[in-house]
Motif scaffolding. Structure first.
Motif, PDB file in Angstrom:
ATOM      1  N   VAL A 180      -3.225   7.771   7.902  1.00 26.26           N
ATOM      2  CA  VAL A 180      -4.397   7.387   8.671  1.00 26.26           C
ATOM      3  C   VAL A 180      -4.359   5.903   9.010  1.00 26.26           C
ATOM      4  CG1 VAL A 180      -6.911   7.160   8.609  1.00 26.26           C
ATOM      5  CG2 VAL A 180      -5.824   9.247   7.742  1.00 26.26           C
ATOM      6  N   GLU A 181      -3.963   5.084   8.025  1.00 25.91           N
ATOM      7  CA  GLU A 181      -3.897   3.645   8.274  1.00 25.91           C
ATOM      8  C   GLU A 181      -2.816   3.318   9.299  1.00 25.91           C
ATOM      9  OE1 GLU A 181      -2.890  -0.479   5.852  1.00 25.91           O
ATOM     10  OE2 GLU A 181      -3.677   1.261   4.760  1.00 25.91           O
ATOM     11  N   TYR A 182      -1.679   4.002   9.213  1.00 29.73           N
ATOM     12  CA  TYR A 182      -0.592   3.740  10.152  1.00 29.73           C
ATOM     13  C   TYR A 182      -0.981   4.130  11.574  1.00 29.73           C
ATOM     14  CZ  TYR A 182       3.971   3.885  12.397  1.00 29.73           C
ATOM     15  OH  TYR A 182       5.025   3.691  13.267  1.00 29.73           O
ATOM     16  N   THR A 234      -3.595   8.817   3.163  1.00 31.58           N
ATOM     17  CA  THR A 234      -4.228   7.511   3.381  1.00 31.58           C
ATOM     18  C   THR A 234      -3.295   6.590   4.161  1.00 31.58           C
ATOM     19  OG1 THR A 234      -5.453   7.763   1.306  1.00 31.58           O
ATOM     20  CG2 THR A 234      -5.317   5.542   2.238  1.00 31.58           C
ATOM     21  N   GLN A 235      -2.005   6.587   3.799  1.00 28.94           N
ATOM     22  CA  GLN A 235      -1.036   5.769   4.528  1.00 28.94           C
ATOM     23  C   GLN A 235      -0.921   6.229   5.985  1.00 28.94           C
ATOM     24  OE1 GLN A 235       2.768   5.095   2.518  1.00 28.94           O
ATOM     25  NE2 GLN A 235       1.890   5.906   0.631  1.00 28.94           N
ATOM     26  N   ARG A 291      -0.161   4.360  -2.394  1.00 32.04           N
ATOM     27  CA  ARG A 291      -1.369   5.129  -2.156  1.00 32.04           C
ATOM     28  C   ARG A 291      -1.009   6.539  -1.672  1.00 32.04           C
ATOM     29  NH1 ARG A 291      -4.531   1.377   1.929  1.00 32.04           N
ATOM     30  NH2 ARG A 291      -2.382   1.170   2.673  1.00 32.04           N
ATOM     31  N   GLY A 312      -3.946   4.125  12.771  1.00 32.43           N
ATOM     32  CA  GLY A 312      -4.868   3.097  13.240  1.00 32.43           C
ATOM     33  C   GLY A 312      -4.137   1.848  13.698  1.00 32.43           C
ATOM     34  N   GLN A 313      -3.080   1.465  12.974  1.00 33.72           N
ATOM     35  CA  GLN A 313      -2.277   0.312  13.380  1.00 33.72           C
ATOM     36  C   GLN A 313      -1.595   0.562  14.722  1.00 33.72           C
ATOM     37  OE1 GLN A 313       0.454  -0.354  10.172  1.00 33.72           O
ATOM     38  NE2 GLN A 313      -1.025  -1.422   8.892  1.00 33.72           N
ATOM     39  N   GLY A 330       0.788  -1.231   0.000  1.00 34.80           N
ATOM     40  CA  GLY A 330       0.000   0.000   0.000  1.00 34.80           C
ATOM     41  C   GLY A 330       0.813   1.270   0.000  1.00 34.80           C
TER      42      GLY A 330
END
Length: 368
Positions: A96-98, A93-94, A89, A100-101, A86
């Motif tokens: 926000v995902e990171y 976006t990366q 992207r 969350g992780q 990913g």
């Protein structure tokens, strides 16, 4: 002519009772519980800012897979791995995902050896914490008593010598001190081991008979074999001294300055005028007020120790986070580097919170 009631509290009408002491205390800003709650809540924005900064800095080098494996894989395979992870992207976006992780406790997987970063942190983090603990003991053993002694001999020969030694301890690179210690005590005198956390035999014995907590001291004690414990402690001596001298020099100068300051205050002068001897003045009147700035600085020194642990662990092949961080930097494994830096930041933030608690217990005035 308007008359004024002398001694009436501000904001209280004449003839009305003044607020109770508890109400005045509440109005001033609350007690220990409110102070600690505010300090605890400040941990979260601090960690958020640190995590965000580390993420953006790591992404300035490009995507982690290309940085680590670029030139080793064909272009089509590299592009496939980048897409699967990913990293092609949008950056937001990366991000926000990171985040969350991170909130779920997932730091991702290393690129060079495909290990969960959390596994790397738990495997090597205990070694770094153990080294920092021993180094802090060395710093206290050097800085606090020598700082008090220097304050009691102000502007005399011992004071000048200790101040020079403190400056040298702080200014000398920790890896250079480590090399000198190894040369003298390991090579010339053959008193202590040159590197590692324990001998091979001790590590094997701890794996079979110890608790396997990752803290070698605890694991060695759990075996019930004093020889294994001695082996572990001997391996810890030189790294702890190399790292502890750095902070010990800071503590020495800080203790000296604060004790001299408290010895010059009015209540100490009043005690001195009543015939109290200097040793009792130092122990009973000047020492505790001088502790507060020292305790506050401890949190900052933990961060300094963790940064110094990178060089210390590399010099003594002490396999902790610092040692492993260098290996991942060499491999350009920025996923692992990012996770380690974030974990060190969390440790520093939590340490500062603990220091705030201790400082508030020592001196209630800082709660308001």
């Amino acid at each position: 002519m308007t008359s004024t009631i002398t001694g009436a509290p501000t904001g209280v009408a004449p003839g009305q009772p003044s607020p109770a002491p508890e109400a005045r205390k509440k109005k001033q800003g609350g007690g220990l519980g409110g102070y600690l709650l505010v300090r605890f809540l400040l941990i979260f924005p601090t960690i958020f800012i640190l995590v965000s900064t580390v993420f953006l800095l790591m992404r300035t080098t490009g995507d982690p897979i290309t940085a680590a494996l670029g030139g080793r894989l064909p272009a089509d395979q590299l592009a496939e791995r980048v897409h699967a992870a990913g990293y092609d992207r949008p950056l937001f976006t990366q991000y926000v995902e990171y985040m969350g992780q991170i909130a779920r406790g997932d730091f991702g997987h290393t690129i060079s050896d495909n290990r969960p970063v959390t596994e790397v942190l738990t495997t090597y983090g205990t070694a770094t914490l153990e080294l920092a603990f021993y180094a802090l003991i060395v710093a206290f053993a050097i800085g606090i008593p020598l700082g008090r002694y220097a304050a009691s001999r102000r502007d005399k020969g011992p004071d000048a010598g200790l101040r020079i030694g403190a400056v040298l301890a702080y200014a000398t690179p920790v890896f250079f001190i480590g090399i000198l210690l190894k040369l003298v005590f390991s090579v010339w005198l053959d008193w202590l081991p040159v590197a590692g956390r324990a001998s091979t035999g001790a590590e094997i014995a701890m794996q079979h008979d110890g608790l396997q907590t990752g803290f070698y001291t605890i694991d060695a004690i759990s075996t019930g074999n004093p020889q294994i414990l001695r082996d572990v402690l001997e391996h810890a001596v030189l790294p702890a001294i190399a790292l502890g001298l750095l902070t010990g020099g800071i503590f020495l100068r800080l203790v000296r300055t604060n004790v001299i300051g408290t010895l010059s205050t009015g209540y100490v002068e009043a005690a001195r005028s009543r015939g109290v001897n200097e040793r009792r003045l130092l122990r009973k009147h000047a020492w505790r007020p001088a502790l507060v700035p020292i305790i506050t600085v401890i949190g900052l020194q933990v961060a300094l120790m963790l940064s110094g642990a990178v060089l210390t662990e590399t010099t003594f092949e002490w396999k902790g986070l610092g040692f492993q961080l260098i290996q991942y930097v060499k491999a350009r494994d920025y996923v692992a580097v990012q996770g380690m830096v974030v974990m060190l930041a969390v440790i520093v933030a939590l340490t500062n919170f603990v220091v705030d608690i201790i400082a508030a217990l020592v001196d209630p005035r800082i709660r308001f």
